[in-house]
Design an enzyme around this catalytic site. Structure first.
Site, mmCIF file in Angstrom:
data_model
loop_
_atom_site.group_PDB
_atom_site.id
_atom_site.type_symbol
_atom_site.label_atom_id
_atom_site.label_comp_id
_atom_site.label_asym_id
_atom_site.label_seq_id
_atom_site.Cartn_x
_atom_site.Cartn_y
_atom_site.Cartn_z
ATOM 1 N N SER A 119 -0.534 5.723 -32.574
ATOM 2 C CA SER A 119 0.905 5.499 -32.448
ATOM 3 C C SER A 119 1.409 5.982 -31.099
ATOM 4 O O SER A 119 2.547 5.714 -30.747
ATOM 5 C CB SER A 119 1.645 6.238 -33.565
ATOM 6 O OG SER A 119 1.385 7.615 -33.478
ATOM 7 N N HIS A 140 -1.002 -1.518 -34.003
ATOM 8 C CA HIS A 140 -0.264 -0.389 -34.591
ATOM 9 C C HIS A 140 0.500 -0.829 -35.840
ATOM 10 O O HIS A 140 1.441 -1.616 -35.765
ATOM 11 C CB HIS A 140 0.692 0.194 -33.540
ATOM 12 C CG HIS A 140 1.451 1.379 -34.027
ATOM 13 N ND1 HIS A 140 2.777 1.592 -33.756
ATOM 14 C CD2 HIS A 140 1.051 2.428 -34.803
ATOM 15 C CE1 HIS A 140 3.162 2.720 -34.332
ATOM 16 N NE2 HIS A 140 2.136 3.242 -34.966
ATOM 17 N N GLU A 152 2.426 -3.873 -34.253
ATOM 18 C CA GLU A 152 2.559 -4.008 -32.802
ATOM 19 C C GLU A 152 1.173 -4.283 -32.214
ATOM 20 O O GLU A 152 0.212 -3.587 -32.545
ATOM 21 C CB GLU A 152 3.122 -2.716 -32.205
ATOM 22 C CG GLU A 152 4.579 -2.476 -32.578
ATOM 23 C CD GLU A 152 5.125 -1.160 -32.030
ATOM 24 O OE1 GLU A 152 6.233 -1.157 -31.492
ATOM 25 O OE2 GLU A 152 4.438 -0.118 -32.161
ATOM 26 N N ASN A 190 8.479 3.124 -31.807
ATOM 27 C CA ASN A 190 8.657 4.573 -31.684
ATOM 28 C C ASN A 190 9.468 4.944 -30.446
ATOM 29 O O ASN A 190 10.135 5.977 -30.419
ATOM 30 C CB ASN A 190 7.308 5.294 -31.677
ATOM 31 C CG ASN A 190 6.735 5.419 -33.083
ATOM 32 O OD1 ASN A 190 7.468 5.398 -34.053
ATOM 33 N ND2 ASN A 190 5.423 5.523 -33.185
#
Ligand code: CAA
Length: 282
Positions: A119, A140, A152, A190
């Site tokens: 991540s 991800h 992702e 994120n």
């Protein structure tokens, strides 16, 4: 390229979810954990999730059986030798990941694609730990993997067009909605989510409101499935702290700096749901 057999490295929360969706999509899937008890725990997690799905009417009994038939577990990296794609979801340490890639490279074929579910680590750096940076990408997933639709896809500096296209198509074949994200800390989600969560903690520290009211505000006022503190406990405070530090290291912007309270909660072992206590008690 034709993907038939999928390897998953790590059968923790993310690895188990990835193995489950891969097996459910019809791929022969082999998931590897370092030790038998961890493997058993991960496989039991998958069985429990599928059984829950059957109870809720979301998964058919046939679908559950098919998924479990496609899935096998191992503690030996060598058992992943025939995999067309391997998704690594182990501890977020470059050296640990690099060691696993090196062992895998001694057994897999030249065409096997390596993906990391990291991540926060740099995909280009992870790819450089292999002899196949052109056949390496970030993939991800989001927690809970079987439910969250997003994946992702991250290209490292050396990821080939063919690898990127194969990985993107593979994500779609899992029933996911892939997006293309840059190889920068936090990728897309994120990068936006973590500063929001950190800001919620900072705002709470500055007296914005109670934890319950801030959560209720964002949940009911914005239609988010969880308020920021419920989500922080869900993601894990240690995980958030770790990602924030990597982002702050790279960007040097205050928005990514972990607030003092987050650091102290991690130091106190209040990691969220997984430790029984975070912003809430479980
Ligand atoms: N099998 C199949 N489907 C299941 C299931 C199972 N065992 N359990 C639940 N579901 C389905 C439900 O039937 C429901 O489907 P519908 O919407 O079609 O009815 C859906 O999954 C949601 O389940 P629930 O209703 O039981 O639970 P909920 O509504 O309380 O939602 C949640 C739970 C999905 C976790 C929701 O709260 C949510 O989306 N939270 C936010 C999660 C999030 O933001 N995750 C990302 C974290 S960040 C991350 O992962 C990245 C990182 O790098 C840190």
């Amino acid at each position: 390229m034709q993907i038939k057999t999928v390897g998953v490295l790590g059968c923790g929360l993310m690895g188990a979810g990835i193995a489950q969706v891969s097996a459910a999509a019809g791929y022969k899937t082999i998931v590897r954990e370092v030790e038998e008890p961890f493997l058993k725990k991960g496989l039991a997690r998958i069985e429990k999730f599928l059984a829950g799905g059957v109870e809720k009417g979301k998964v058919t009994a046939e679908g559950k059986d098919k998924t479990l038939r496609n899935l096998s577990g191992t503690t030996k990296l060598e058992d992943l030798k025939d995999c067309d794609i391997i998704i690594e979801a182990i501890i977020e340490k470059v050296d640990e990941k690099g060691k696993s890639y090196a062992t895998l490279e001694s057994v897999v074929g030249g065409d096997t694609i390596f993906c990391s579910n990291t991540s926060s680590l740099c995909i280009t750096e992870l790819a450089s730990r292999t002899t196949r940076p052109d056949r390496f990408a970030g993939l991800h997933f989001f927690n809970p993997v079987p439910i969250m639709k997003l994946v992702e896809v991250i290209r490292g500096l050396a990821t080939s067009d063919q690898t990127y296209q194969s990985v993107f198509a593979f994500a779609q074949s899992l029933g996911k909605e892939p997006i293309t994200a840059p190889d920068k800390p936090g990728f897309i989600v994120n990068r936006l989510l973590v500063p929001y969560l950190l800001d919620a903690i900072r705002s709470y520290e500055h007296g914005l409101g109670t934890i319950e009211d801030i959560d209720k505000g964002m949940k009911l006022g914005c239609g988010y499935p969880m308020g920021p503190f419920t989500l922080l406990d869900f993601v894990g405070l240690d995980t958030t702290y770790y990602i924030a530090n990597i982002m702050f290291d790279e960007y040097r912007e205050p928005a990514y700096a972990p607030p003092p309270l987050l650091k102290r909660m991690v130091l106190a072992g209040r990691l969220g749901r997984k430790s029984g206590r975070g912003f809430y008690t479980y």
